[in-house]
Design an enzyme around this catalytic site. Structure first.
Site, PDB file in Angstrom:
ATOM      1  N   ILE A 158       0.825  -1.218   0.000  1.00 52.93           N
ATOM      2  CA  ILE A 158       0.000   0.000   0.000  1.00 52.93           C
ATOM      3  C   ILE A 158       0.858   1.266   0.000  1.00 52.93           C
ATOM      4  O   ILE A 158       0.651   2.156  -0.843  1.00 52.93           O
ATOM      5  CB  ILE A 158      -1.000  -0.016   1.170  1.00 52.93           C
ATOM      6  CG1 ILE A 158      -2.061  -1.100   0.946  1.00 52.93           C
ATOM      7  CG2 ILE A 158      -1.655   1.350   1.347  1.00 52.93           C
ATOM      8  CD1 ILE A 158      -2.930  -1.386   2.145  1.00 52.93           C
ATOM      9  N   ASP A 177      11.036   1.076   7.541  1.00 50.76           N
ATOM     10  CA  ASP A 177      10.518  -0.292   7.594  1.00 50.76           C
ATOM     11  C   ASP A 177      11.677  -1.215   7.943  1.00 50.76           C
ATOM     12  O   ASP A 177      12.548  -1.462   7.107  1.00 50.76           O
ATOM     13  CB  ASP A 177       9.898  -0.688   6.252  1.00 50.76           C
ATOM     14  CG  ASP A 177       9.129  -1.996   6.333  1.00 50.76           C
ATOM     15  OD1 ASP A 177       9.599  -2.912   7.042  1.00 50.76           O
ATOM     16  OD2 ASP A 177       8.069  -2.108   5.705  1.00 50.76           O
ATOM     17  N   ALA A 237      -4.020   2.052   8.760  1.00 48.67           N
ATOM     18  CA  ALA A 237      -3.516   0.701   9.018  1.00 48.67           C
ATOM     19  C   ALA A 237      -4.367   0.012  10.075  1.00 48.67           C
ATOM     20  O   ALA A 237      -5.371  -0.638   9.750  1.00 48.67           O
ATOM     21  CB  ALA A 237      -2.052   0.773   9.443  1.00 48.67           C
ATOM     22  N   ARG A 238      -3.996   0.159  11.338  1.00 51.93           N
ATOM     23  CA  ARG A 238      -4.746  -0.395  12.457  1.00 51.93           C
ATOM     24  C   ARG A 238      -4.758   0.613  13.593  1.00 51.93           C
ATOM     25  O   ARG A 238      -3.734   1.229  13.912  1.00 51.93           O
ATOM     26  CB  ARG A 238      -4.134  -1.714  12.937  1.00 51.93           C
ATOM     27  CG  ARG A 238      -4.427  -2.909  12.034  1.00 51.93           C
ATOM     28  CD  ARG A 238      -5.915  -3.283  12.083  1.00 51.93           C
ATOM     29  NE  ARG A 238      -6.227  -4.467  11.296  1.00 51.93           N
ATOM     30  CZ  ARG A 238      -6.657  -4.456  10.047  1.00 51.93           C
ATOM     31  NH1 ARG A 238      -6.777  -3.281   9.420  1.00 51.93           N
ATOM     32  NH2 ARG A 238      -6.950  -5.573   9.422  1.00 51.93           N
ATOM     33  N   ASP A 262      -8.681   6.644   9.565  1.00 48.84           N
ATOM     34  CA  ASP A 262      -9.683   5.716   9.047  1.00 48.84           C
ATOM     35  C   ASP A 262      -9.833   4.518   9.965  1.00 48.84           C
ATOM     36  O   ASP A 262     -10.768   3.740   9.815  1.00 48.84           O
ATOM     37  CB  ASP A 262      -9.299   5.240   7.639  1.00 48.84           C
ATOM     38  CG  ASP A 262     -10.406   4.403   7.003  1.00 48.84           C
ATOM     39  OD1 ASP A 262     -11.573   4.861   7.019  1.00 48.84           O
ATOM     40  OD2 ASP A 262     -10.112   3.303   6.499  1.00 48.84           O
ATOM     41  N   GLU A 267     -12.870   0.533  17.996  1.00 49.38           N
ATOM     42  CA  GLU A 267     -13.550   0.711  16.721  1.00 49.38           C
ATOM     43  C   GLU A 267     -14.903   0.003  16.754  1.00 49.38           C
ATOM     44  O   GLU A 267     -14.935  -1.211  16.956  1.00 49.38           O
ATOM     45  CB  GLU A 267     -12.679   0.131  15.606  1.00 49.38           C
ATOM     46  CG  GLU A 267     -12.878   0.767  14.250  1.00 49.38           C
ATOM     47  CD  GLU A 267     -11.876   0.261  13.219  1.00 49.38           C
ATOM     48  OE1 GLU A 267     -12.234  -0.660  12.457  1.00 49.38           O
ATOM     49  OE2 GLU A 267     -10.752   0.776  13.196  1.00 49.38           O
ATOM     50  N   HIS A 286     -13.389   3.271   8.902  1.00 51.42           N
ATOM     51  CA  HIS A 286     -12.651   2.108   8.395  1.00 51.42           C
ATOM     52  C   HIS A 286     -13.173   1.722   7.014  1.00 51.42           C
ATOM     53  O   HIS A 286     -13.570   0.579   6.757  1.00 51.42           O
ATOM     54  CB  HIS A 286     -12.758   0.918   9.365  1.00 51.42           C
ATOM     55  CG  HIS A 286     -11.662  -0.085   9.174  1.00 51.42           C
ATOM     56  ND1 HIS A 286     -11.205  -0.879  10.197  1.00 51.42           N
ATOM     57  CD2 HIS A 286     -10.925  -0.428   8.078  1.00 51.42           C
ATOM     58  CE1 HIS A 286     -10.238  -1.676   9.741  1.00 51.42           C
ATOM     59  NE2 HIS A 286     -10.057  -1.413   8.451  1.00 51.42           N
ATOM     60  N   GLY A 288     -11.383   2.684   4.099  1.00 54.55           N
ATOM     61  CA  GLY A 288     -10.330   2.810   3.098  1.00 54.55           C
ATOM     62  C   GLY A 288     -10.287   1.662   2.107  1.00 54.55           C
ATOM     63  O   GLY A 288      -9.883   1.846   0.960  1.00 54.55           O
TER      64      GLY A 288
END
Length: 326
Positions: A158, A177, A237-238, A262, A267, A286, A288
């Site tokens: 992504i 990363d 992401a989360r 998002d 949640e 959420h 996306g």
């Protein structure tokens, strides 16, 4: 006798049950659908199921996997698999499949939308205009996009797509990363940096890590203090990657400039959550991953992979319990 596949999600909307039923019929499988949000609710429905398809909110725990005696395969209708106990699945001989590419363009587009909306303070201007004002300074100060630095936390599929999208904006693009070699990041005209460097240099920070023990709470009070006062933080992401209380505090005290979310923790957010009262935050539900095309692709292809496993064939997208960030 036909294989029994249970489709269980928290909204009864993420996948197209009818389409999945049509696909699984080709693998001699029948489908039944339910809504479950807890371990106990899921276990009550799982008896006899050989296949299980779930969304991100259904907890496929060790208890579930150990007690589901007939279960052969779990299909995670999406990319992230943090709601599935992968180690327990491996121990029980249960295959886990996901779909790592179905919504790459959608999530990258949504991240870009949140970055631009947050930078340009579009939610602020919308609320101001709707209230009867017509004032350019309602969202001030707004920095210029060109020449700014965009930081990507995680550099899987992504953020690679997002890096391509923002390539013409005249921005410096960084990525942190720990599971990728620097040369892999450089191939995408992105500068590899360490996490600390990312925080100190990014004007706009977009989060793209999976949820693991390593990443949970990765952005907290200390990290927000190290970002610039005008920094934009976007998370597609989360939710638990961000310490929500620390984020609220950083936004309330102007420690950072704006947040576009998002995903959240929890949640969905409670109706009275402090994030809803902040002028410098925008929250989407959420979504996306969603387009009509991506939903159909996900439904069709995750069902096919579950069907392949039940038919004794090799799946296309088996999840590796030992895989790093993706």
């Amino acid at each position: 006798m036909p294989h029994d596949v249970l489709i269980s999600d928290t909204k009864s909307a993420v996948v197209d049950d009818e389409l999945q039923g049509e696909v699984l019929a080709d693998y001699d499988a029948t489908v039944r659908s339910t809504i479950t949000e807890t371990e106990d609710e899921l276990l009550a429905e799982l008896d006899g199921a050989e296949g299980l398809i779930v969304d991100a909110g259904v907890p496929v725990t060790r208890e579930v996997l150990e007690r589901a005696e007939a279960l052969e395969v779990v299909g995670r209708a999406g990319i992230g698999v943090d709601n599935v106990d992968l180690e327990a699945a491996r121990e029980e001989g249960i295959t886990v499949v996901n779909h790592p590419t179905y919504s790459l363009d959608e999530v990258a587009t949504h991240a870009l939308s949140l970055l631009l909306a947050s930078l340009r303070r579009l939610p602020v201007y919308d609320r101001s205009t709707r209230s009867g004002e017509w004032e350019w300074s309602a969202g001030a100060p707004i920095p210029r996009l060109q020449g700014s630095t965009i930081g990507l936390l995680g550099f899987g599929k992504i953020p690679k797509r997002l890096a391509t999208m923002i390539g013409g904006f005249g921005c410096e693009v960084l990525a942190a990363d720990p599971h990728l070699a620097d040369d892999e990041i450089k191939l995408h005209n992105v500068e590899p940096v360490e996490f600390d460097d990312l925080l100190s240099r990014a004007d706009l920070l977009s989060i793209h890590t999976p949820l693991t023990e390593e990443t949970e709470g990765m952005l907290g009070e200390d990290e927000f203090e190290r970002l610039s006062d005008e920094a934009v933080v976007v998370n597609t992401a989360r939710g638990p990657v961000i310490d929500t209380d620390a984020l609220v505090a950083a936004l309330e005290t102007d420690e950072i400039g704006f947040a576009g979310l998002d995903v959240t923790e929890p949640e969905p957010l409670p109706d009275d959550h402090a994030l809803y009262d902040l002028e410098n935050a925008v929250v989407t539900p959420h979504v996306g991953w969603y387009s009509e095309d991506s939903r159909a692709q996900l439904s069709r292809e995750i069902a096919a992979d579950v069907g392949r496993v039940l038919a004794g064939e090799e799946p296309e997208h088996e999840v590796d319990a030992d895989s790093p960030w993706v």
